[in-house]
Design a protein around this motif. Structure first.
Motif, mmCIF file in Angstrom:
data_model
loop_
_atom_site.group_PDB
_atom_site.id
_atom_site.type_symbol
_atom_site.label_atom_id
_atom_site.label_comp_id
_atom_site.label_asym_id
_atom_site.label_seq_id
_atom_site.Cartn_x
_atom_site.Cartn_y
_atom_site.Cartn_z
ATOM 1 N N UNK A 83 61.922 45.716 -95.016
ATOM 2 C CA UNK A 83 61.076 46.825 -95.511
ATOM 3 C C UNK A 83 61.376 46.944 -97.012
ATOM 4 N N UNK A 84 59.909 46.950 -97.825
ATOM 5 C CA UNK A 84 60.239 47.247 -99.356
ATOM 6 C C UNK A 84 59.418 48.535 -99.714
ATOM 7 N N UNK A 85 60.065 49.446 -100.602
ATOM 8 C CA UNK A 85 59.375 50.642 -101.059
ATOM 9 C C UNK A 85 59.211 50.558 -102.558
ATOM 10 N N UNK A 111 71.062 49.201 -97.021
ATOM 11 C CA UNK A 111 70.782 50.042 -95.716
ATOM 12 C C UNK A 111 70.123 51.429 -96.056
ATOM 13 N N UNK A 112 69.129 51.753 -95.274
ATOM 14 C CA UNK A 112 68.494 53.001 -95.367
ATOM 15 C C UNK A 112 69.425 54.132 -95.005
ATOM 16 N N UNK A 116 69.428 53.802 -91.254
ATOM 17 C CA UNK A 116 70.572 52.846 -90.963
ATOM 18 C C UNK A 116 70.123 51.383 -90.932
ATOM 19 N N UNK A 117 68.742 51.133 -91.384
ATOM 20 C CA UNK A 117 68.268 50.045 -91.081
ATOM 21 C C UNK A 117 68.321 49.185 -92.325
ATOM 22 N N UNK A 118 68.398 47.746 -92.354
ATOM 23 C CA UNK A 118 68.308 47.049 -93.479
ATOM 24 C C UNK A 118 66.855 47.200 -94.199
ATOM 25 N N UNK A 119 66.855 47.181 -95.428
ATOM 26 C CA UNK A 119 65.900 47.390 -96.405
ATOM 27 C C UNK A 119 66.099 46.584 -97.670
#
Length: 235
Positions: A83-85, A111-112, A116-119
């Motif tokens: 994921x990329x913001x 980590x978000x 807790x997910x990778x980003x």
């Protein structure tokens, strides 16, 4: 003054003389392929890696939604997209003006804090993982004075790089571009708009030593060897 007829000395290139540890990459002995590379192996598991150093990975923007200011990056070192913001890009851009799909990027895996997910974090446009980037050697193989641009043939990678007058460290008058065969050194870069490869910081003459940079893509502790993948995709 223009380039005139001064020649530049040629020379052979030493092989890869070892990678500096400043980019989290270093030289390892290499043997024939043994198995597929793991999806992602933390560099902390490799002897010599300093925990304070952040490993930058390279990938491409595979999807983007302007209405949500976010998307996904595909990375060959990982089995799934990250994921990329918009807020994690080092180079900020206006709403609706995100880089196009396929744009090369580098990033740090984070980590978000909520899920807790990778980003992807600290996202930068281009595949330059080392900051200044390695200098490559080549020769001018084409140059159009009317368009103030041409191409450099990189002697070690065997391919051409676009070269614009504005990227030369030593500027020259219009119509007096470097003659074909001029020896130069340059830094591999990318065009911010098109995402295509191009030569940057072009300087006359050849570097005494040409260094390549890369990262460890596979390692086997049992045999004390593995593979390094370079930025041009070679291993």
């Amino acid at each position: 003054a223009g380039f005139g007829g001064a020649g530049f000395g040629g020379g052979s290139f030493g092989g890869c003389a070892g990678f500096p540890q400043s980019g989290g990459a270093f030289m390892v002995p290499v043997q024939p392929p043994m198995r597929a590379a793991p999806a992602f192996r933390p560099m902390q598991q490799i002897v010599g890696y300093a925990p304070s150093m952040q490993l930058r990975l390279a990938g491409t923007l595979s999807e983007w939604r302007d209405d949500k200011a976010c998307g996904f990056i595909e990375c060959p070192d990982m089995t799934r997209r990250l994921f990329a913001h918009k807020s994690d890009f080092a180079e900020h851009f206006e709403d609706g003006q995100a880089p196009p799909s396929g744009t090369p990027l580098t990033f740090v895996v984070g980590v978000d804090s909520k899920s807790g997910k990778q980003r992807a974090q600290e996202i930068r446009i281009g595949h330059d993982r080392s900051g200044g980037g390695p200098r490559l050697n080549g020769t001018i193989c084409e140059f159009n004075d009317a368009k103030a641009c041409g191409f450099i043939m990189c002697t070690s990678l065997g391919k051409k790089y676009f070269a614009h007058k504005s990227e030369f460290a030593e500027q020259f008058p219009d119509g007096q571009g470097p003659p074909i065969g001029t020896v130069v050194s340059f830094v591999h870069g990318y065009d911010e708009k098109s995402g295509k490869e191009r030569a940057r910081d072009i300087r006359l003459g050849e570097q005494d030593e040409e260094r390549l940079y890369g990262w460890i893509s596979e390692w086997r502790d049992a045999k004390a060897c593995g593979f390094i993948e370079t930025e041009d995709g070679a291993s």
